[in-house]
Design an enzyme around this catalytic site. Sequence first.
Site, mmCIF file in Angstrom:
data_model
loop_
_atom_site.group_PDB
_atom_site.id
_atom_site.type_symbol
_atom_site.label_atom_id
_atom_site.label_comp_id
_atom_site.label_asym_id
_atom_site.label_seq_id
_atom_site.Cartn_x
_atom_site.Cartn_y
_atom_site.Cartn_z
ATOM 1 N N MET A 81 0.823 -1.218 0.000
ATOM 2 C CA MET A 81 0.000 0.000 0.000
ATOM 3 C C MET A 81 0.854 1.265 0.000
ATOM 4 S SD MET A 81 -3.029 -1.154 2.638
ATOM 5 C CE MET A 81 -3.982 0.357 2.367
ATOM 6 N N HIS A 82 0.204 2.388 -0.215
ATOM 7 C CA HIS A 82 0.732 3.740 0.012
ATOM 8 C C HIS A 82 1.764 4.216 -1.008
ATOM 9 C CE1 HIS A 82 -1.192 2.996 3.810
ATOM 10 N NE2 HIS A 82 -0.234 2.220 4.256
ATOM 11 N N ASP A 237 -2.724 -5.031 0.466
ATOM 12 C CA ASP A 237 -2.238 -6.333 0.915
ATOM 13 C C ASP A 237 -2.913 -6.847 2.188
ATOM 14 O OD1 ASP A 237 -0.993 -4.377 2.462
ATOM 15 O OD2 ASP A 237 1.042 -5.010 1.973
#
Length: 483
Positions: A81-82, A237
């Site tokens: 992520m991110h 995830d």
Amino acid sequence: MAFYLGLDLGTSGLKALLIDEEQKIIASAHAELHVSRPHQSWSEQQPQDWIKAAEAAITRLKAEHGTALSNVRGIGLSGQMHGAVLLDEQDQVLRPAILWNDTRSHTQAAQLDSDPQFRALTGNIVFPGFTAPKLLWVKDNEPEIFARIKKILLPKDYLRLWLTGEHVSEMSDASGTSWLDVAQRKWSADLLAATELDESQMPRLVEGTDVSGTLRAELCQQWGMASNVAVAGGAGDNAASACGIGTVKAGQAFASLGTSGVLFAANDSFLPRPDSAVHAFCHALPQTWHQMGVILSATDALNWYSTITGHEAAALTQELGDDLLAPSGVTFLPYLSGERTPHNDSLIRGSFTGLSHSDNRVALTQAVLEGVAFAFRDNLEALAKAGTQLESVMAIGGGSRSAYWLKALATALNMPVHLPADGDFGAAFGAARLGLIAAEKADALAICTAPQIIKTIEPDQKLHAAYEAAYQRYTALYQALKP
């Protein structure tokens, strides 16, 4: 028979996993990825390497299971992520992707977090690892690149662009950008404007169980697939892992002992509590949310110690024996990359304290495992402050292979820790489930069931008082050592 493919884009590798219509795992393949750290606190990858990894893994599946691959009806995506993937008007990558564990933008994160609308609309602190402060850092330090940005994609969504030609994301991953109105499940024009962006630069949003597009003809031909393969919205995830392990209803929770650590609880409503540093995100399933506490270094801490000692991680934990030991005077803080929950502190660093002449490698191994277990306890306390009480957790991730670590975790949390039956219930499996749901319009709750529990590790009540005292010492040390 129909088959479904899950692609999980991690930090250290990409995994491709095939399941059949009965959710039986047919095969999996893996391709390694490497992280570039050109400066202190930086963490980057080249998005093209993700495509090469996906091609390598799927080519391996085709060579060994070509018939099954040719009958794939749905593909699901999971990903780290991110991360910030910046594209120009021709969808060309403008710079290396800035990853989730990159903390260079801590100043920009604090700047955005001081704006009350961010916590009000996202339900979360603006952490340095989130996407929005990364873009503010690019604006401040690479203005010529910022000026050329046409689209911003998360890592798995760059894979989707390659697979389908579509700019699409989904709710769980978008929740970690600091641009999503998490309660309303839509981009916030106001939050985007605060970073000098607008919605035209964002991907279209779908639910994780929706069809986001179909596989491009060129790839269908290359892999011998039909022309109508659905690509699901997928999930970040952790939400994908929750789909894989069946943590999709309120009251269900798992503890992931992976590179990072996650204590994840499913919710049937949005329950923000930003001051606890607990993440309150959309789940991959419609009208479902989740909370999670995040530890930046879980098995990563043991792997770091393994490198220092020159001994394999499994060998280190085996030296501890089978029976849980009382904590010694040595305390380990696993803040090797800073910490997220509950401290939101990118500057704090790890430490051993209480060392003496009598302490050896085994004592320090014990301290590392206990330190990570106490970090999970910190997350449990933060979840309680955010309104979620847990009675037990399912253990997943590489660290769950250590029986000693699970005993330490159960005793630190003072609750039962369940171990699922042998099988792969991780993010790639969850992604494949989402591919199945999207392609067949299947009932998500009927598909995302929990595995059989083969063992439950109960807390060691004889050591409860000793663990509680050690935990209090652990929490006091952060206050003593923080910058």
